[in-house]
Design a protein around this motif. Structure first.
Motif, PDB file in Angstrom:
ATOM      1  N   ILE A   1      26.298   7.400   0.305  1.00  0.00           N
ATOM      2  CA  ILE A   1      27.464   7.425  -0.573  1.00  0.00           C
ATOM      3  C   ILE A   1      27.337   6.286  -1.581  1.00  0.00           C
ATOM      4  O   ILE A   1      27.109   5.129  -1.199  1.00  0.00           O
ATOM      5  CB  ILE A   1      28.765   7.277   0.242  1.00  0.00           C
ATOM      6  N   PRO A   2      27.432   6.585  -2.866  1.00  0.00           N
ATOM      7  CA  PRO A   2      27.250   5.538  -3.880  1.00  0.00           C
ATOM      8  C   PRO A   2      28.351   4.483  -3.801  1.00  0.00           C
ATOM      9  O   PRO A   2      29.444   4.720  -3.287  1.00  0.00           O
ATOM     10  CB  PRO A   2      27.321   6.311  -5.204  1.00  0.00           C
ATOM     11  N   THR A   3      28.044   3.304  -4.316  1.00  0.00           N
ATOM     12  CA  THR A   3      29.004   2.200  -4.269  1.00  0.00           C
ATOM     13  C   THR A   3      30.085   2.334  -5.333  1.00  0.00           C
ATOM     14  O   THR A   3      31.122   1.672  -5.246  1.00  0.00           O
ATOM     15  CB  THR A   3      28.272   0.863  -4.454  1.00  0.00           C
ATOM     16  N   GLU A   4      29.827   3.139  -6.352  1.00  0.00           N
ATOM     17  CA  GLU A   4      30.851   3.387  -7.363  1.00  0.00           C
ATOM     18  C   GLU A   4      30.867   4.862  -7.726  1.00  0.00           C
ATOM     19  O   GLU A   4      29.937   5.604  -7.412  1.00  0.00           O
ATOM     20  CB  GLU A   4      30.620   2.538  -8.611  1.00  0.00           C
ATOM     21  N   ASP A   5      31.923   5.291  -8.361  1.00  0.00           N
ATOM     22  CA  ASP A   5      32.139   6.692  -8.714  1.00  0.00           C
ATOM     23  C   ASP A   5      30.987   7.208  -9.583  1.00  0.00           C
ATOM     24  O   ASP A   5      30.734   6.659 -10.660  1.00  0.00           O
ATOM     25  CB  ASP A   5      33.462   6.817  -9.470  1.00  0.00           C
ATOM     26  N   PRO A   6      30.244   8.246  -9.130  1.00  0.00           N
ATOM     27  CA  PRO A   6      29.148   8.795  -9.935  1.00  0.00           C
ATOM     28  C   PRO A   6      29.612   9.344 -11.287  1.00  0.00           C
ATOM     29  O   PRO A   6      28.797   9.506 -12.194  1.00  0.00           O
ATOM     30  CB  PRO A   6      28.593   9.931  -9.052  1.00  0.00           C
ATOM     31  N   LEU A   7      30.904   9.624 -11.402  1.00  0.00           N
ATOM     32  CA  LEU A   7      31.416  10.199 -12.647  1.00  0.00           C
ATOM     33  C   LEU A   7      32.099   9.166 -13.534  1.00  0.00           C
ATOM     34  O   LEU A   7      32.745   9.536 -14.516  1.00  0.00           O
ATOM     35  CB  LEU A   7      32.407  11.329 -12.321  1.00  0.00           C
ATOM     36  N   VAL A   8      31.962   7.874 -13.186  1.00  0.00           N
ATOM     37  CA  VAL A   8      32.670   6.852 -13.942  1.00  0.00           C
ATOM     38  C   VAL A   8      32.228   6.812 -15.402  1.00  0.00           C
ATOM     39  O   VAL A   8      32.996   6.429 -16.296  1.00  0.00           O
ATOM     40  CB  VAL A   8      32.489   5.468 -13.273  1.00  0.00           C
ATOM     41  N   SER A   9      30.984   7.209 -15.663  1.00  0.00           N
ATOM     42  CA  SER A   9      30.490   7.231 -17.042  1.00  0.00           C
ATOM     43  C   SER A   9      30.608   8.612 -17.676  1.00  0.00           C
ATOM     44  O   SER A   9      30.038   8.862 -18.735  1.00  0.00           O
ATOM     45  CB  SER A   9      29.023   6.777 -17.075  1.00  0.00           C
TER      46      SER A   9
END
Length: 740
Positions: free
Chosen positions: A254-262
């Motif tokens: 699970i990534p440490t930040e939202d994969p869709l943040v960008s």
């Protein structure tokens, strides 16, 4: 994966082959519509063409939205088939009692009553249809009963009946009234006359009418037992499967930040925001109409003293309520499909934004045009055949006129094209996602294609045949392939966020789709037990619809899995409330579609419950609880991605979520369900006609229970209003947290 795909394809081919065979049987064994009905002494009771013309009169005035035929339709007015049958039986018994004993039937000795009932049973259940002459030949007393019933219905439909929510001039002339009565008579005749060389009626002895020994058939009892055994076997096998295949589908990385943040929305994705505004507006309007039609049940022509029936009769309000439900749910799904297609492909095809905007414009035209046409048809402003093409077809959930049906079908095919031109390249270029996206594309094509089943009947098509195709739309289109679409979309969204393993998501989608369609396709037939269909329909429908329920009983696993996903990472908290709407989908799938669905699903249960408030319980908790909640969840998920860098005021969504779900629960538990159970008891005890009569529905206890909808409806309405304000508030910034 190969084995899963083979199983899926085999299930679809075999199931549709059986469903097609069932349709063939229905076409060839449906109740005959005679050219005319005559008496044995040579009098013409119903002239040539009057039955089919009467069916058209019934359709144009609202059809299934104003009472029901063979149990299909609305609940405030009676079921006209059962009501006609009971009134005809009472007239004949009284006529004979007066002739033989100079007293009404109720005043003669019990032994004499029993003798008259046996005579009545022989008269009513003997099939006197002459295929060579294409005539039904009846005893003259039935013509007298016809004329008596005609006078009663003439008063109901021409002078109005407040307790049925029928305004004056619903039928405007006596010729149309006689034609409508002819259609009611025929539907009653099919329900009370034995099939040729058989001892059960064309509707398998439905409705329950003790006066002529209309009671459950042996098939109803036997196949109920088989359906329960099938359900238990299905649950057992699925539990064993889940135990043996138990594994954690949550991603190991699970990534440490939202994969869709960008994430940066494409022009066509931004265009879908307008779809969600339309969804919000239609949802709010549907809710308002729901309040009005619920109130019509206690004040037939008014709304707290305001005579709204003059401009908005019950039949129009209910038509719009059911149609708007389909429209806003479908619009939310269409928008989600368009949005997610680009999320999968990562590119914007040429003129895609234009296509998205044109499609929205077309949908708005269909909505406004069909609603207007339905009002014009019911109010009697459409001449000739215009009611069929532009007005009201009279069939629940596919009420809109044929022109609007065709336009909506064209819009759905445009949607398939717009989604497909994004998904197909993604399937070709991304082998990891191809299985999941392939199932997504199959569901999109099915949603676009299966609505075309609504074009398979014409203005004068036999009612049994219409019902066969209508349930292709209501069950296969809505309950079937919308379910496949939902499963694929939710799995894709979680995979896109890297919260679930892509391989696990893909295999789970194909497996669950295969299991659901194993019962779901052939299970369509459980709606047709008593619609003038052969007994083979009951056997197939009862067994396979039980299989359809089986996976819903253990869907709590899915709900818990979704809750775990919402807690899998700190950044996932921003998706909490869209995911909670998915959790609500799982809950109502288990309760509304599973528990309340199976409550009315077995033949012996549906025999007594069809068209009572028990059906309304299932309709509200399954249609809105599952597909409505999913539409809201998809909408919020797409909006969450569009506003990914903004913080929402989650307190608003939290209130809306619990108000909508709590209000729906109270609506069912305090009002619809207890009324439905009391109606069921009345149906078993005295007959189906009584459970739908104004005498019963306006009794003091039932009236109090009708008013008990108010608390749940009010809370539900507040939740909807807050949600609508939140959606529009995203555009103005009022639904976002203020930055420090």
């Amino acid at each position: 994966m190969k084995k899963l795909w083979v199983a899926f394809i085999a299930v679809v081919i075999i199931s549709f082959t059986i469903l097609g065979w069932a349709g063939y049987k229905i076409y060839h064994e449906k109740p005959p519509i005679p050219s005319e009905v005559v008496t044995s002494d040579g009098q013409t009771m119903i002239p040539s063409g009057a039955i089919s013309t009467g069916q058209n009169v019934w359709q144009a005035m609202g059809g299934m939205e104003l009472g029901s035929i063979w149990g299909h339709g609305s609940y405030v007015a009676p079921d006209w088939s059962a009501d006609w049958l009971h009134r005809e039986c009472i007239f004949i018994l009284n006529y004979w009692a007066q002739a033989d004993f100079d007293q009404d039937y109720n005043h003669i000795h019990a032994e004499k009553q029993a003798a008259l009932r046996e005579r009545l049973k022989s008269l009513m259940r003997t099939n006197s249809y002459d295929a060579n002459l294409d005539q039904i030949i009846l005893d003259p007393v039935r013509k007298l009963a016809f004329e008596s019933n005609l006078l009663h219905y003439q008063d109901v439909f021409m002078n109005g009946h407040e307790e049925y929510a029928i305004p004056p001039n619903t039928v405007r002339d006596k010729e149309s009234m006689r034609q409508l009565a002819s259609f009611f008579f025929w539907s009653s005749w099919a329900a009370s006359t034995n099939r040729i060389d058989d001892n059960i009626t064309y509707t398998s002895n439905w409705p329950h009418e003790p006066l002529i020994d209309n009671k459950p058939t042996s098939d109803s009892i036997i196949w109920t037992g088989f359906s329960i055994l099938t359900l238990l076997a299905g649950i057992s096998l699925l539990v064993v499967y889940y135990v043996r295949q138990k594994h954690d589908s949550i991603s190991d990385e699970i990534p440490t930040e939202d994969p869709l943040v960008s994430f940066k929305a494409t022009p066509s994705q931004m265009a879908t925001i307008k779809y969600f505004w339309v969804v919000a507006g239609l949802f709010l309007l549907q809710m308002g109409l729901g309040v009005i039609i619920a109130h019509y049940g206690v004040e037939g022509h008014g709304f707290y003293g305001i005579p709204v029936a003059k401009w908005l009769p019950y039949v129009v309000a209910r038509t719009w309520h059911t149609q708007l439900g389909i429209f806003w749910i479908a619009t939310s799904w269409l928008a989600a499909g368009l949005f997610i297609a680009h999320l999968a492909s990562g590119f914007e095809p040429k003129f895609q934004r234009l296509g998205v905007n044109v499609l929205l414009g077309a949908l708005v035209v269909v909505v406004l045009g069909s609603l207007t046409g339905e009002w014009l048809s019911v109010m009697g402003y459409l001449d000739g055949d215009a009611w069929f093409y532009f007005g009201h077809q009279g069939y629940e959930y596919v009420d809109l006129g044929r022109v609007w049906q065709i336009a909506l079908s064209a819009g759905l095919l445009i949607w398939v094209f717009l989604v497909g031109r994004c998904i197909i390249p993604a399937i070709k270029s991304d082998h990891q996602q191809k299985h999941l996206l392939s199932m997504f594309l199959i569901s999109v094509v099915a949603i676009g294609g299966f609505y075309l089943a609504g074009l398979m009947w014409g203005k004068n098509t036999h009612l049994s045949v219409v019902e066969y195709w209508r349930w292709w739309v209501v069950h296969l289109w809505v309950e079937g392939f919308f379910e496949v679409f939902a499963t694929a979309v939710i799995a894709f969204l979680f995979a896109k966020l890297h919260l679930v393993k892509l391989k696990s998501a893909s295999s789970a989608v194909i497996f669950s789709t295969t299991i659901f369609l194993t019962g779901g396709i052939i299970g369509t037939l459980h709606h047709l037990y008593f619609s003038g269909t052969p007994t083979a329909i009951m056997a197939l429908g009862s067994v396979f619809s039980a299989l359809e329920v089986a996976p819903l009983t253990i869907i709590g696993f899915e709900a818990w899995e979704n809750i775990r996903l919402s807690r899998a990472a700190n950044w996932a908290d921003k998706y909490k409330w869209p995911i909670y709407f998915f959790v609500a989908v799982a809950f109502w799938n288990m309760v509304g579609a599973g528990l309340f669905g199976f409550m009315i699903n077995p033949p012996i249960a549906l025999y007594y419950m069809q068209g009572l408030n028990t059906t309304a319980v299932h309709a509200h908790t399954a249609l809105f609880g599952v597909y409505g909640m999913l539409g809201l969840g998809l909408m919020l998920f797409c909006l969450r991605v569009l506003y990914v860098r903004d913080d929402w005021n989650d307190k608003i969504i939290k209130f809306s979520f619990w108000a909508i779900n709590g209000g729906l629960s109270l609506m069912v538990l305090l009002s619809l369900l207890p009324i439905g159970f009391m109606q069921t008891y009345a149906s078993v005890d005295k007959g189906y006609w009584y459970a739908r009569s104004s005498e019963f529905l306006y009794s003091p206890t039932i009236t109090v229970l009708k008013w008990m909808r108010a608390p749940g409806d009010t809370i539900f309405a507040l939740g909807i209003l807050v949600l609508v304000l939140f959606i529009f508030g995203l555009a103005t910034g009022h639904s976002l947290k203020k930055k420090a």
